[in-house]
Design an enzyme around this catalytic site. Structure first.
Site, short mmCIF file in Angstrom:
data_model
loop_
_atom_site.label_atom_id
_atom_site.label_comp_id
_atom_site.label_asym_id
_atom_site.label_seq_id
_atom_site.Cartn_x
_atom_site.Cartn_y
_atom_site.Cartn_z
N ASP A 144 43.23 -2.10 -24.65
CA ASP A 144 42.88 -2.95 -23.76
C ASP A 144 43.62 -4.40 -24.00
O ASP A 144 44.03 -4.74 -25.27
CB ASP A 144 41.33 -3.20 -23.81
CG ASP A 144 40.54 -2.22 -23.56
OD1 ASP A 144 41.04 -1.42 -22.90
OD2 ASP A 144 39.33 -2.13 -23.98
N MET A 145 43.83 -5.40 -22.99
CA MET A 145 44.50 -6.25 -23.16
C MET A 145 43.72 -7.19 -24.17
O MET A 145 44.51 -8.07 -25.06
CB MET A 145 44.29 -7.18 -21.95
CG MET A 145 45.12 -8.39 -21.98
SD MET A 145 44.73 -9.58 -20.38
CE MET A 145 43.01 -10.01 -20.63
#
Length: 217
Positions: free
Chosen positions: A62-63
């Site tokens: 995930d970012m």
């Protein structure tokens, strides 16, 4: 509207590189692969490929999650590594800081599904969700702040799995804008989730490779 502000590109310093693999420590706030639009072109994949043109994405973080990612150099290495991930032959460990006192060790097996009206959020879906499994082990409890540092070992790899599994047992991750209550979201300047250990068999030599990158929090 979401505004993408990736961390500055200070130059790629791989954790490991050879003719088959590139292993990097992805910083918090950087997309794993380019998003839609020129303003979201900067990503871990594009930064790696600027140095190693043949590096191909194998898995994503995930970012908001930092930590270890592996790239395969060329299609054959990418395929071999992807098959290892699919066969669950890759060991991954994350470190998180969660709200409340979490003791001992155990597992969370809440099934997960996309929360379509609220994408990219996911949700626990007992009836229609995909089977999801996470092992956890408490590492340290800070009584003054009522927070626990915990090791998380996902068996499956669902989107937002670790966030939802911790939230689902009453211990949301600090800094989680999607699933933590406002006070816990505000309890850290970033999501306190980091992929600190990655272990796999080298796709060419079959030697066991283990990489460790400590959490920056």
């Amino acid at each position: 509207m979401f505004r993408y502000l990736p961390p500055p590109d200070t130059g790629l310093v791989p954790v490991f590189v050879d003719a088959c693999l590139v292993v990097v420590d992805k910083p918090h706030g950087l997309l794993s692969v380019p998003g839609r639009g020129e303003d979201r072109a900067d990503s871990m994949a594009s930064r790696v490929q600027a140095r190693h043109e043949d590096a191909l994405i194998v898995h994503r973080l995930d970012m908001d999650t930092s930590g270890l990612m592996v790239f395969g150099r060329g299609a054959a290495m990418q395929r071999a590594l992807s098959m290892a991930f699919e066969a669950r032959q890759v060991e991954k460990r994350y470190v998180a800081v969660v709200a409340g006192r979490l003791e001992g060790e155990g597992e969370v097996a809440l099934p997960l599904n996309a929360d379509w009206p609220n994408r990219p959020r996911q949700k626990v879906d007992i009836e229609h969700g995909k089977p999801s499994l996470t092992h956890y082990r408490a590492l340290d409890y800070d009584a003054a702040r009522d927070i626990t540092r915990v090791a998380l070992m996902p068996v499956t790899g669902r989107s937002h799995q670790l966030r939802l599994h911790m939230q689902g047992i009453g211990h949301p991750i600090l800094g989680d804008e999607f699933y933590a209550p406002p006070a816990i979201h505000a309890g850290a300047p970033r999501l306190l989730l980091h992929a600190d250990t990655l272990a796999l068999r080298h796709p060419a030599s079959n030697a066991l490779m283990v990489w460790y990158c400590p959490a920056p929090f």
